[in-house]
Design an enzyme around this catalytic site. Structure first.
Site, PDB file in Angstrom:
ATOM      1  N   HIS A 126      -8.710   9.245  36.931  1.00  0.00           N
ATOM      2  CA  HIS A 126      -9.812   8.771  36.094  1.00  0.00           C
ATOM      3  C   HIS A 126      -9.366   8.361  34.691  1.00  0.00           C
ATOM      4  CE1 HIS A 126     -13.993   9.244  34.247  1.00  0.00           C
ATOM      5  NE2 HIS A 126     -14.186   8.440  35.269  1.00  0.00           N
ATOM      6  N   LYS A 161      -7.863   6.165  31.611  1.00  0.00           N
ATOM      7  CA  LYS A 161      -7.796   4.764  31.180  1.00  0.00           C
ATOM      8  C   LYS A 161      -6.818   4.721  30.011  1.00  0.00           C
ATOM      9  CE  LYS A 161     -12.229   5.229  32.826  1.00  0.00           C
ATOM     10  NZ  LYS A 161     -12.842   6.518  33.136  1.00  0.00           N
ATOM     11  N   ASP A 187       5.347  -1.174  24.579  1.00  0.00           N
ATOM     12  CA  ASP A 187       6.575  -1.022  23.783  1.00  0.00           C
ATOM     13  C   ASP A 187       6.717   0.373  23.167  1.00  0.00           C
ATOM     14  OD1 ASP A 187       7.231  -3.611  24.409  1.00  0.00           O
ATOM     15  OD2 ASP A 187       6.547  -4.463  22.508  1.00  0.00           O
ATOM     16  N   HIS A 223     -21.742   4.668  28.508  1.00  0.00           N
ATOM     17  CA  HIS A 223     -20.607   5.239  29.238  1.00  0.00           C
ATOM     18  C   HIS A 223     -19.593   5.899  28.298  1.00  0.00           C
ATOM     19  CE1 HIS A 223     -17.049   4.825  32.103  1.00  0.00           C
ATOM     20  NE2 HIS A 223     -17.944   5.478  32.802  1.00  0.00           N
ATOM     21  N   LYS A 255     -17.676   8.505  26.070  1.00  0.00           N
ATOM     22  CA  LYS A 255     -17.483   9.953  26.105  1.00  0.00           C
ATOM     23  C   LYS A 255     -16.901  10.358  24.751  1.00  0.00           C
ATOM     24  CE  LYS A 255     -16.165   8.241  30.436  1.00  0.00           C
ATOM     25  NZ  LYS A 255     -17.317   8.314  31.217  1.00  0.00           N
ATOM     26  N   ASP A 304     -18.659  18.112  12.654  1.00  0.00           N
ATOM     27  CA  ASP A 304     -18.647  18.187  11.190  1.00  0.00           C
ATOM     28  C   ASP A 304     -18.027  16.960  10.532  1.00  0.00           C
ATOM     29  OD1 ASP A 304     -19.813  20.630  11.563  1.00  0.00           O
ATOM     30  OD2 ASP A 304     -18.067  21.816  10.973  1.00  0.00           O
TER      31      ASP A 304
END
Length: 486
Positions: free
Chosen positions: A224, A226, A231, A404, A406, A411
């Site tokens: 899952h 991404k 380089d 979508h 997350k 603070d």
């Protein structure tokens, strides 16, 4: 003959009950959350055959024999690499803010590497901006490009990225692409996979779905993450898959998907690179540990650089670390806590931490999509609303599409951004990554994004919520009971 059939019948019955007893014992002997164990036992005793098959397929964390052996074999060399990296003391932060200190200590002790400093970081909220920045970076790449995505959906700007990646491979850039088999099924059925391989890109179908091996490895264990590394200096991660939201799941009735990605320059690319190398070795058996950071190009001495810690999860990685990180961040909050997630099915511990934060005076907000592409998760999420509202948590329902993103902001200084949903699958099962960022400047950027989400959301009214129809309450409790399995 009658005696023969009688004996066979009794043997079948005995085998049936022995199988149920064996699976029951297996569930009881495994250390797991009580609600999860009770849910599995209920399914097995109400629908024995269905329950047993489901448990053998999805009840335990099986990476598969070959991948498990590779995971065990890779750790000695990976541990040595991490230990050698400690000699590059100039890339590691020596102190953190008070709100981030506990979390960074936890991650350092469990992962064997401290947070890295001297990174430049940009938060991208528009898919076109992400794609265009990525295409520019690919065109300027000089040595190597590594990518991993859960979903690569052909169409729109995703095709432009694919074309630029193939052009890079043709001019001699070493390109590796790892895509989850289930999430990227449309990609592997399209001509793009063969076109990329013909261009010289190493394309790997991660965690292949194979019904013949359903009892040997969990089919719902997914890659899952991404991530993009270029380089060993530029890196991307966040919630966005390689899709153009103008084309992706337009028939789902939830609107366009809304995501964020972080683009980084600095030694954080090396820290993410070692995570990628572990995934690559587990899947292919090939070791590709990245080189140490180049002191000639890393902006180590920049006072404005961000301090970032990578938190990785999945089989072979420190168990329960992302869950621990979320708990630590939640308990560290003193002023306010804002969480954004598309799927909200928290553990009892995380739910308790969120409610406790609100009850001790922290301003707690959770931003969720009003419409969800998963009916099961959507209903299960609602089962937690009453307890959250009673504790004083503000729940915002986003109406501008499928939110979508997350993210967690504590603070205004400690930010968590990555691929982790606040559900059981992300917390304990899948290969995930989250960035912990200790920086007020980035916190301000994330706060602005969250404020924009809130401006496009509806605040859930506790009085109206308590008046919802009885059938909705029943449906919520039904899905809540199975929430440990979602």
């Amino acid at each position: 003959m009658t005696t023969f059939y009688t004996v066979v019948s009794w043997l079948v019955i005995l085998g049936y009950w022995l199988l149920i007893a064996g699976v029951t014992l297996r569930i009881l002997m495994k250390r797991r959350a009580v609600p999860s164990a009770m849910a599995w036992l209920l399914i097995i005793y109400i629908l024995p055959l269905v329950g047993i098959i489901a448990y053998l397929s999805f009840g335990e964390l099986h990476l598969g024999k070959r991948r498990a052996e590779r995971a065990r074999a890779m750790w000695p060399s990976t541990a040595k690499w991490l230990n050698d990296l400690k000699s590059c003391k100039h890339i590691f932060a020596e102190e953190n803010s008070s709100v981030a200190s506990s979390l960074f200590k936890l991650c350092e002790r469990r992962q064997g590497i401290a947070g890295v400093k001297g990174n430049q970081l940009q938060l991208l909220t528009d898919s076109d901006d992400v794609m265009q920045a990525l295409i520019r970076d690919i065109q300027l790449a000089r040595h190597n490009i590594e990518m991993v995505f859960y979903i690569w959906q052909p169409g729109g700007m995703a095709d432009k990225v694919a074309e630029s990646l193939m052009a890079a491979a043709r001019r001699g850039i070493h390109c590796r692409l790892m895509l989850d088999s289930a999430g990227s099924v449309a990609f592997f059925r399209s001509p793009w996979a063969a076109m990329m391989r013909n261009a010289g890109i190493e394309v790997v179908e991660a965690l292949k779905v194979n019904l013949m091996r359903v009892f040997l490895r969990r089919m719902d264990l997914r890659q899952h993450r991404k991530m993009i590394m270029i380089d060993n200096y530029i890196a991307y991660t966040g919630s966005m898959n390689m899709v153009d939201p103008r084309f992706f799941k337009q028939d789902a009735g939830v609107g366009q998907w809304v995501d964020v990605m972080a683009r980084m320059e600095g030694p954080i690319a090396t820290a993410m690179g070692v995570i990628y190398s572990c995934d690559w070795e587990i899947e292919t058996g090939k070791r590709i540990l990245p080189p140490p950071p180049d002191v000639n190009i890393m902006p180590f001495e920049q006072a404005s650089g961000h301090t970032i810690h990578t938190i990785a999860s999945g089989p072979g990685f420190p168990e329960d670390l992302i869950h621990q990180a979320l708990l630590t961040a939640t308990y560290s909050a003193r002023e306010y806590l804002i969480m954004t997630t598309p799927y909200f099915v928290p553990s009892d511990d995380l739910l308790h931490a969120i409610c406790t934060a609100a009850q001790r005076g922290v301003d707690v907000s959770i931003i969720l999509p009003r419409k969800n592409d998963s009916m099961l998760v959507g209903w299960a999420s609602r089962a937690f609303f009453t307890e959250l509202l009673a504790a004083g948590v503000k729940i915002y329902q986003f109406e501008g599409g499928l939110l979508h993103t997350k993210s967690v902001l504590v603070d205004g200084e400690l930010s968590l951004v990555g691929t982790v949903n606040l559900d059981m699958r992300s917390l304990w099962l899948n290969f995930e990554i989250t960035l912990a960022i200790d920086d007020k400047g980035f916190g301000a950027d994330l706060a602005a994004v969250q404020d924009d989400y809130i401006s496009r959301s509806r605040l859930l009214d506790e009085r109206l919520w308590l008046k919802r129809p009885l059938w909705q309450r029943v449906a919520e409790r039904l899905f809540y009971f199975f929430s440990p399995l979602l």
